[in-house]
Write a protein that holds these residues in place. Structure first.
Motif, PDB file in Angstrom:
ATOM      1  N   PRO A 108     -13.195   2.580 -11.342  1.00 45.62           N
ATOM      2  CA  PRO A 108     -12.561   1.261 -11.252  1.00 45.62           C
ATOM      3  C   PRO A 108     -11.047   1.308 -11.371  1.00 45.62           C
ATOM      4  CG  PRO A 108     -14.515   1.157 -12.644  1.00 45.62           C
ATOM      5  CD  PRO A 108     -14.268   2.604 -12.335  1.00 45.62           C
ATOM      6  N   ALA A 109     -10.523   2.177 -12.244  1.00 49.53           N
ATOM      7  CA  ALA A 109      -9.071   2.271 -12.403  1.00 49.53           C
ATOM      8  C   ALA A 109      -8.418   2.753 -11.108  1.00 49.53           C
ATOM      9  CB  ALA A 109      -8.732   3.209 -13.552  1.00 49.53           C
ATOM     10  N   MET A 110      -9.017   3.739 -10.444  1.00 54.64           N
ATOM     11  CA  MET A 110      -8.470   4.231  -9.186  1.00 54.64           C
ATOM     12  C   MET A 110      -8.551   3.158  -8.100  1.00 54.64           C
ATOM     13  SD  MET A 110     -10.147   8.067  -9.361  1.00 54.64           S
ATOM     14  CE  MET A 110      -9.429   8.604  -7.814  1.00 54.64           C
ATOM     15  N   GLN A 111      -9.640   2.406  -8.095  1.00 54.94           N
ATOM     16  CA  GLN A 111      -9.784   1.337  -7.117  1.00 54.94           C
ATOM     17  C   GLN A 111      -8.741   0.248  -7.333  1.00 54.94           C
ATOM     18  OE1 GLN A 111     -13.701  -0.360  -7.017  1.00 54.94           O
ATOM     19  NE2 GLN A 111     -13.152  -1.966  -5.564  1.00 54.94           N
ATOM     20  N   ARG A 112      -8.479  -0.085  -8.609  1.00 52.92           N
ATOM     21  CA  ARG A 112      -7.474  -1.108  -8.906  1.00 52.92           C
ATOM     22  C   ARG A 112      -6.088  -0.637  -8.498  1.00 52.92           C
ATOM     23  NH1 ARG A 112     -10.359  -1.264 -13.747  1.00 52.92           N
ATOM     24  NH2 ARG A 112      -8.679  -0.222 -14.879  1.00 52.92           N
ATOM     25  N   ALA A 113      -5.773   0.641  -8.748  1.00 51.30           N
ATOM     26  CA  ALA A 113      -4.453   1.165  -8.379  1.00 51.30           C
ATOM     27  C   ALA A 113      -4.255   1.127  -6.865  1.00 51.30           C
ATOM     28  CB  ALA A 113      -4.288   2.590  -8.905  1.00 51.30           C
ATOM     29  N   ALA A 114      -5.309   1.480  -6.114  1.00 47.74           N
ATOM     30  CA  ALA A 114      -5.209   1.443  -4.652  1.00 47.74           C
ATOM     31  C   ALA A 114      -5.023   0.016  -4.154  1.00 47.74           C
ATOM     32  CB  ALA A 114      -6.460   2.068  -4.032  1.00 47.74           C
ATOM     33  N   ALA A 115      -5.769  -0.925  -4.744  1.00 43.90           N
ATOM     34  CA  ALA A 115      -5.631  -2.327  -4.343  1.00 43.90           C
ATOM     35  C   ALA A 115      -4.245  -2.865  -4.683  1.00 43.90           C
ATOM     36  CB  ALA A 115      -6.713  -3.172  -5.022  1.00 43.90           C
ATOM     37  N   ALA A 116      -3.732  -2.502  -5.856  1.00 42.60           N
ATOM     38  CA  ALA A 116      -2.397  -2.956  -6.259  1.00 42.60           C
ATOM     39  C   ALA A 116      -1.330  -2.394  -5.326  1.00 42.60           C
ATOM     40  CB  ALA A 116      -2.114  -2.545  -7.704  1.00 42.60           C
ATOM     41  N   SER A 117      -1.467  -1.127  -4.925  1.00 44.53           N
ATOM     42  CA  SER A 117      -0.500  -0.530  -4.003  1.00 44.53           C
ATOM     43  C   SER A 117      -0.517  -1.234  -2.657  1.00 44.53           C
ATOM     44  CB  SER A 117      -0.793   0.963  -3.822  1.00 44.53           C
ATOM     45  OG  SER A 117      -0.497   1.687  -4.989  1.00 44.53           O
ATOM     46  N   GLY A 118      -1.699  -1.538  -2.161  1.00 43.19           N
ATOM     47  CA  GLY A 118      -1.792  -2.228  -0.885  1.00 43.19           C
ATOM     48  C   GLY A 118      -1.163  -3.606  -0.925  1.00 43.19           C
ATOM     49  N   GLN A 119      -1.406  -4.335  -1.998  1.00 44.77           N
ATOM     50  CA  GLN A 119      -0.824  -5.661  -2.118  1.00 44.77           C
ATOM     51  C   GLN A 119       0.690  -5.589  -2.265  1.00 44.77           C
ATOM     52  OE1 GLN A 119      -2.517  -7.998  -5.265  1.00 44.77           O
ATOM     53  NE2 GLN A 119      -1.328  -9.824  -4.754  1.00 44.77           N
ATOM     54  N   ALA A 120       1.177  -4.639  -3.074  1.00 40.62           N
ATOM     55  CA  ALA A 120       2.625  -4.494  -3.261  1.00 40.62           C
ATOM     56  C   ALA A 120       3.313  -4.095  -1.962  1.00 40.62           C
ATOM     57  CB  ALA A 120       2.908  -3.463  -4.351  1.00 40.62           C
ATOM     58  N   LEU A 121       2.654  -3.272  -1.156  1.00 38.91           N
ATOM     59  CA  LEU A 121       3.245  -2.824   0.102  1.00 38.91           C
ATOM     60  C   LEU A 121       3.512  -4.001   1.035  1.00 38.91           C
ATOM     61  CD1 LEU A 121       4.035  -0.309   1.796  1.00 38.91           C
ATOM     62  CD2 LEU A 121       1.708  -0.349   2.718  1.00 38.91           C
ATOM     63  N   LEU A 122       2.625  -4.992   1.015  1.00 40.65           N
ATOM     64  CA  LEU A 122       2.738  -6.120   1.932  1.00 40.65           C
ATOM     65  C   LEU A 122       3.559  -7.271   1.371  1.00 40.65           C
ATOM     66  CD1 LEU A 122      -0.958  -6.242   3.225  1.00 40.65           C
ATOM     67  CD2 LEU A 122       1.022  -5.213   4.356  1.00 40.65           C
ATOM     68  N   ASP A 123       3.542  -7.450   0.055  1.00 37.83           N
ATOM     69  CA  ASP A 123       4.127  -8.651  -0.543  1.00 37.83           C
ATOM     70  C   ASP A 123       5.520  -8.457  -1.114  1.00 37.83           C
ATOM     71  OD1 ASP A 123       1.721  -9.782   0.082  1.00 37.83           O
ATOM     72  OD2 ASP A 123       0.913  -9.747  -1.957  1.00 37.83           O
ATOM     73  N   SER A 124       5.882  -7.247  -1.488  1.00 38.19           N
ATOM     74  CA  SER A 124       7.113  -7.049  -2.255  1.00 38.19           C
ATOM     75  C   SER A 124       8.340  -6.908  -1.359  1.00 38.19           C
ATOM     76  CB  SER A 124       6.983  -5.799  -3.138  1.00 38.19           C
ATOM     77  OG  SER A 124       8.198  -5.555  -3.814  1.00 38.19           O
ATOM     78  N   PRO A 125       9.444  -7.603  -1.701  1.00 38.36           N
ATOM     79  CA  PRO A 125      10.706  -7.375  -0.978  1.00 38.36           C
ATOM     80  C   PRO A 125      11.240  -5.959  -1.151  1.00 38.36           C
ATOM     81  CG  PRO A 125      10.802  -9.402  -2.282  1.00 38.36           C
ATOM     82  CD  PRO A 125       9.556  -8.677  -2.700  1.00 38.36           C
ATOM     83  N   LEU A 126      10.764  -5.254  -2.190  1.00 42.52           N
ATOM     84  CA  LEU A 126      11.210  -3.876  -2.383  1.00 42.52           C
ATOM     85  C   LEU A 126      10.783  -2.980  -1.227  1.00 42.52           C
ATOM     86  CD1 LEU A 126      10.429  -3.504  -6.186  1.00 42.52           C
ATOM     87  CD2 LEU A 126      12.656  -3.837  -5.116  1.00 42.52           C
ATOM     88  N   THR A 127       9.697  -3.337  -0.549  1.00 44.07           N
ATOM     89  CA  THR A 127       9.288  -2.579   0.632  1.00 44.07           C
ATOM     90  C   THR A 127      10.366  -2.634   1.704  1.00 44.07           C
ATOM     91  OG1 THR A 127       6.952  -3.037   0.162  1.00 44.07           O
ATOM     92  CG2 THR A 127       7.512  -2.341   2.394  1.00 44.07           C
ATOM     93  N   LEU A 128      10.992  -3.808   1.858  1.00 41.82           N
ATOM     94  CA  LEU A 128      12.078  -3.934   2.836  1.00 41.82           C
ATOM     95  C   LEU A 128      13.263  -3.055   2.460  1.00 41.82           C
ATOM     96  CD1 LEU A 128      12.043  -7.814   3.403  1.00 41.82           C
ATOM     97  CD2 LEU A 128      11.003  -6.039   4.823  1.00 41.82           C
ATOM     98  N   LEU A 129      13.593  -3.023   1.167  1.00 36.09           N
ATOM     99  CA  LEU A 129      14.691  -2.162   0.734  1.00 36.09           C
ATOM    100  C   LEU A 129      14.401  -0.697   1.048  1.00 36.09           C
ATOM    101  CD1 LEU A 129      15.628  -3.751  -2.715  1.00 36.09           C
ATOM    102  CD2 LEU A 129      17.165  -3.463  -0.759  1.00 36.09           C
ATOM    103  N   ALA A 130      13.159  -0.266   0.812  1.00 39.71           N
ATOM    104  CA  ALA A 130      12.794   1.121   1.093  1.00 39.71           C
ATOM    105  C   ALA A 130      12.875   1.412   2.590  1.00 39.71           C
ATOM    106  CB  ALA A 130      11.395   1.412   0.558  1.00 39.71           C
ATOM    107  N   LEU A 131      12.383   0.497   3.428  1.00 39.53           N
ATOM    108  CA  LEU A 131      12.384   0.725   4.875  1.00 39.53           C
ATOM    109  C   LEU A 131      13.797   0.706   5.445  1.00 39.53           C
ATOM    110  CD1 LEU A 131       9.280  -1.413   5.933  1.00 39.53           C
ATOM    111  CD2 LEU A 131       9.425   1.061   5.653  1.00 39.53           C
TER     112      LEU A 131
END
Length: 721
Positions: free
Chosen positions: A595-618
C-alpha cells in the motif's frame, strides 16, 4: 603513492563522519500519561476558532487544563467527511465509509443500525465497508481494529457507533444519546466513545451547534470515571475545504503541554490516525502494528497557559494553512511564467554574446543590457530562498495575503540582488552562482536548525492540512538546498587542484546528508539517499572528463555503502523513532509495504499533473538543453573551463530526480532545484561567452610586428577581474 591515495582516504573518513553525525540525539522531553478509562468525545468539524471562554466553558476548561494540538484529519479520501473520520478513528488507519468522492457538503454520519437487544447494536453495512477498505482502497485498512483491541466498548450516538463497531459490525454497548445519568455508561467499559454532534455552517447556526456540543461535554465531564483520560477531537471536515481541527487530551500526565506523536514529529500537531494508538497506550495495551498507521500521542512542554495565546489569533495554524494553499499556487505559477519569459529574453543575449569567426564580429550586447539580464537572473535564483524568509512576516493575517507575501518576497529578492551586485569580487565568473547557492543553503539550514518553522504552513514549504509532512525539510526546501549545496561545492572545488576536488564535493555532500537525513533536522532519509547518489556522481566527474564505467562503478559502490549504513542506522532505532526509510523497510519485511508503494506512485502521478513545479522543471530543462547543445548556448564552454560546476549540476539533476520519484513528488524537487540552478547556469554561460568574445588586449599586450591583435583566451579572461 601516499599522496595520490590520501584524498581518497579523507573521502572515506568524511563519509563515516556523516553517518556518525546522524546518530546525534537531543535529550528526550516528551511524556504521556496512563489511565484506567478512556473517554473519546468527538465533534466532526470542531475548530479552534469555535472555542470561547464564555460560549464554550467546558471546552475552554479542558483546553486550559490539558494538552492541546492541531488535528490533521486525513483519511482515505481527499475530503474527510464525518463518517470517514469516525471510521478512521475506529480503524487506526486511513479509512473511508464509501468509495464516492465528495463534491459538495458532507453527508451526516447516520449508519443503519440493528438493535437485536437493549445492550448493543450492529452496523448493517460494516461488512461492505470492510471489504471496500481492504480491496478498493490503497491502505489495507481494517475497520474496527480499535474495538478488537479492547475487551469492551461503549458507543453513545450514531457516529460513535461507526468508530466502536467491530469488523463484523457488532457494537458491544450502545446508546443513541447520552443518558440522563451517564455515570454508569461511562464506567461500564474501559473505552467510551461519545458523539457530541456535527459542527457545520457558519454564523449563529454554527455557534448554536458548538454550544450544544459544549453542554453535552459538560455532562460527560461531570460523570467521567476517576483516573480517566478525556480525548476531545474535531475528527473530520464537513465540506470539501480541508481544515485543521481541535485535539485535546486531559487527564493524569496530560497537563498543560503540546500534543505530538512520532508520526508528526512536531509539537502541537497530531494526526487522526494517532488517536487509536493513544487510546491503547493510555490503557497499557499494545497496538496492532500491522493494522495501525499512527503513533501514540505524547506531551511536550512549552505551551502557553492561555489557549487563546497558543491556538488563536496570529498563532492560528488553520488560518495560515488556508492562506498558504492559495498563495503557494499563485507564487509558483507566477515564478514559472516569469522564468519562462526570462529565459526567452536571455536567448538573443546569449546569441549576441557568442564569439564569431574573423577579426570583427557583430557588436556585443550593450553593457547595460547585460547588467540588467544578470540582475534579473540573480533575482530569479533568489526567489525561493526569499520566499522562505518572507514567511517571517505574518502575511496570512492580511486581508490580501498574496499581495503582502509577494511584496515581502520581491523586496527580499531586490535586497539580495543588490548585496551580491555590490560584492567586490562580483565580476568573477562564478561569484554570483556561489553567492546565490550559499544563500539558499544557509536559509534552509538555518530554518532546519531552528525547527523548520518557515516551512511549516509556509508558501515555500508544506501544509499540515495535507497530512503528509509536519516537520523537517519539504520537497521545496530539499530541492533548493540540494541545488545550492552542490553548486556551491562545485564553485569551491573549482578553486583547488584536481586531485582535491572530489574531497571538497564529499565534504559538502557529507554535511548535506546529515542536515537532510538527521531525524532531528531534515528528517528525510529518502532525500539523504538522493543526496548521497548526487554527491557520488558529482565527486566522480569533478576532476573533468566523462562519467566512465569505472567512475560510475566507484560512485555506485560508495552510494550503496552510505545507503546501507543509513538503513542499518534507521532500523536500529526504536520503532517509534524510525524515519520513513526504517518504517518502509520494516513494512517490506512484514509484507505490508505494498500500500505504501501504491500511495507513493499515486502521489507522484497527481503531483506531475497538478503542480506548477512541473512547469519549472520542464522550462528549466529545456533551457539547459538549449544552452548545452546550441552553438550559442555556452554551457559546453562553461563546463570545459569549470568541470566542478558541471559536476555540481549533474549531481543536482540525479539527486532531485531520485528524491522526487521515491518521495512521491514527481518533478517537484527538480522544479525547485531548477528555479535556482538554471538562472545561475545561464548567467555563468553568458559571462563565459562574453569573455571569449572580448577582443580587448590584456594590460601590457601589444600587436606583434605585422601580426593581428592578440586575443585573450578563456583561461586568461578568468584571471582578469
Amino acid at each position: 603513492m601516499r599522496r595520490s591515495w590520501f584524498p581518497y582516504l579523507l573521502v572515506a573518513v568524511v563519509a563515516l563522519a556523516s553517518l556518525a553525525g546522524l546518530a546525534i540525539r537531543p535529550a528526550e522531553q516528551a511524556r504521556r500519561g496512563a489511565a484506567d478509562y478512556v473517554v473519546v468525545a468527538a465533534a466532526p468539524g470542531l475548530r479552534w476558532e469555535d472555542l470561547d471562554p464564555q460560549r464554550t466553558p467546558a471546552l475552554w476548561q479542558e483546553a486550559s487544563q490539558g494538552s492541546v494540538g492541531w488535528l490533521s484529519v486525513r483519511s482515505a479520501h481527499d475530503v474527510t467527511c464525518p463518517a470517514d473520520g469516525w471510521l478512521t478513528l475506529g480503524a487506526g488507519n486511513y479509512a473511508a465509509w464509501d468509495t464516492r468522492e465528495v463534491t459538495g457538503k458532507c453527508a451526516a454520519a447516520e449508519p443503519r443500525l440493528d438493535r437485536p437487544d437493549d445492550i448493543g447494536a450492529s452496523v448493517t453495512d460494516q461488512r461492505t465497508v470492510v471489504r471496500n477498505n481492504q480491496e478498493r482502497m490503497p491502505y489495507g485498512t481494517t475497520p474496527g481494529a480499535l474495538a478488537e483491541s479492547v475487551r469492551c466498548t461503549y458507543a453513545i450516538g450514531p457516529g460513535a457507533a461507526i468508530a466502536a463497531a467491530r469488523p463484523f459490525g457488532r457494537v458491544d454497548k450502545y446508546a443513541p444519546e447520552l443518558p440522563a445519568d451517564p455515570r454508569a455508561a461511562l464506567g461500564d467499559c474501559v473505552l467510551s466513545i461519545v458523539d457530541l454532534g456535527t459542527i457545520s455552517g457558519s454564523g449563529a447556526d454554527r455557534q448554536a451547534a458548538v454550544a450544544a456540543a459544549d453542554a453535552t461535554l459538560a455532562r460527560v465531564l461531570a460523570a467521567r470515571p476517576e483516573r480517566s483520560l478525556m480525548l476531545i477531537a474535531g475528527l473530520s471536515d464537513t465540506d470539501p475545504t480541508s481544515r485543521l481541527h481541535v485535539a485535546i487530551a486531559e487527564g493524569p500526565g496530560w497537563e498543560n503541554g503540546w500534543l505530538t506523536s512520532a508520526g508528526t514529529g512536531r509539537d502541537g500537531y497530531l494526526q487522526l490516525v494517532d488517536l487509536a494508538p493513544t487510546v491503547l497506550s493510555a490503557l497499557g495495551r499494545p497496538s496492532p502494528e500491522k493494522l495501525f498507521a499512527g503513533y501514540a500521542a505524547t506531551v511536550s512542554e512549552g505551551r502557553p497557559a492561555d489557549p487563546a495565546a497558543a491556538m488563536q489569533g496570529e498563532h492560528d495554524a488553520d488560518r495560515r494553512a488556508i492562506a498558504q494553499r492559495g498563495v503557494a499556487e499563485i507564487f509558483f505559477t507566477v515564478l514559472a511564467i516569469v522564468q519562462l519569459l526570462l529565459f526567452a529574453l536571455a536567448v538573443p543575449v546569449l546569441i549576441r554574446a557568442r564569439r564569431h569567426a574573423g577579426p570583427a564580429g557583430p557588436p556585443l550586447p550593450p553593457p547595460r543590457l547585460v547588467a540588467a539580464m544578470e540582475a534579473a537572473l540573480i533575482a530569479a535564483g533568489l526567489a525561493i530562498p526569499a520566499a522562505l524568509i518572507a514567511d517571517l512576516v505574518p502575511w496570512w493575517t492580511s486581508e490580501h495575503p498574496a499581495w503582502m507575501f509577494g511584496a515581502a518576497t520581491g523586496a527580499l529578492m531586490i535586497l539580495g540582488t543588490l548585496l551580491i551586485r555590490l560584492t567586490p569580487r562580483y565580476p568573477r565568473t562564478l561569484l554570483p552562482m556561489a553567492a546565490v547557492s550559499a544563500t539558499a543553503v544557509l536559509v534552509v539550514a538555518a530554518d532546519l536548525v531552528t525547527g523548520a518553522r518557515l516551512q511549516l504552513n509556509g508558501v515555500a514549504g508544506y501544509s499540515a492540512v495535507y497530512g503528509v509532512r509536519y516537520s523537517g525539510v519539504g520537497s521545496v526546501g530539499l530541492g533548493v538546498f540540494v541545488a545550492g549545496l552542490l553548486l556551491l561545492a562545485g564553485c569551491v572545488a573549482q578553486q583547488v587542484t584536481r586531485q582535491w576536488r572530489p574531497l571538497v564535493m564529499v565534504i559538502f555532500g557529507g554535511l548535506g546528508v546529515v542536515v537532510v537525513g538527521s531525524p532531528y533536522l531534515g528528517a528525510d532519509p529518502v532525500g539523504a539517499i538522493a543526496v548521497t547518489a548526487g554527491v557520488c556522481v558529482a565527486a566522480a566527474i569533478s576532476t573533468g572528463g566523462w562519467l566512465t564505467f569505472a567512475r560510475f562503478a566507484w560512485a555506485t559502490l560508495a552510494g550503496l555503502a552510505v545507503t546501507i549504513g543509513f538503513a542499518v542506522f534507521d532500523l536500529s532505532r526504536p520503532t517509534l523513532e524510525q524515519g520513513t526509510l526504517g518504517r518502509f523497510l520494516t513494512a517490506l519485511a512484514n509484507g505490508t509495504a505494498g500500500p505504501a508503494m501504491q500511495r507513493a506512485a499515486a502521489a507522484s502521478g497527481q503531483a506531475l499533473l497538478d503542480s506548477p513545479l512541473t512547469l519549472l522543471a520542464l522550462f528549466g530543462g529545456l533551457m539547459l538543453v538549449f544552452c548545452q547543445f546550441s552553438p550559442w548556448g555556452g554551457l559546453y564552454r562553461l563546463y570545459g573551463l569549470h568541470p566542478a560546476v558541471r559536476a555540481g549540476i549533474a549531481g543536482t539533476i540525479i539527486a532531485t530526480l531520485i528524491a522526487g520519484v521515491f518521495g512521491g513528488t514527481a518533478l517537484g524537487v527538480s522544479g525547485t532545484a531548477a528555479a535556482l540552478v538554471v538562472p545561475m547556469a545561464v548567467l555563468a554561460a553568458l559571462r563565459v561567452l562574453l569573455h571569449a568574445a572580448d577582443r580587448t588586449p590584456p594590460p601590457g599586450e601589444t600587436d606583434g610586428p605585422g601580426g593581428p591583435l592578440m586575443r585573450k583566451t578563456d583561461e586568461e579572461s578568468e584571471r582578469i577581474p
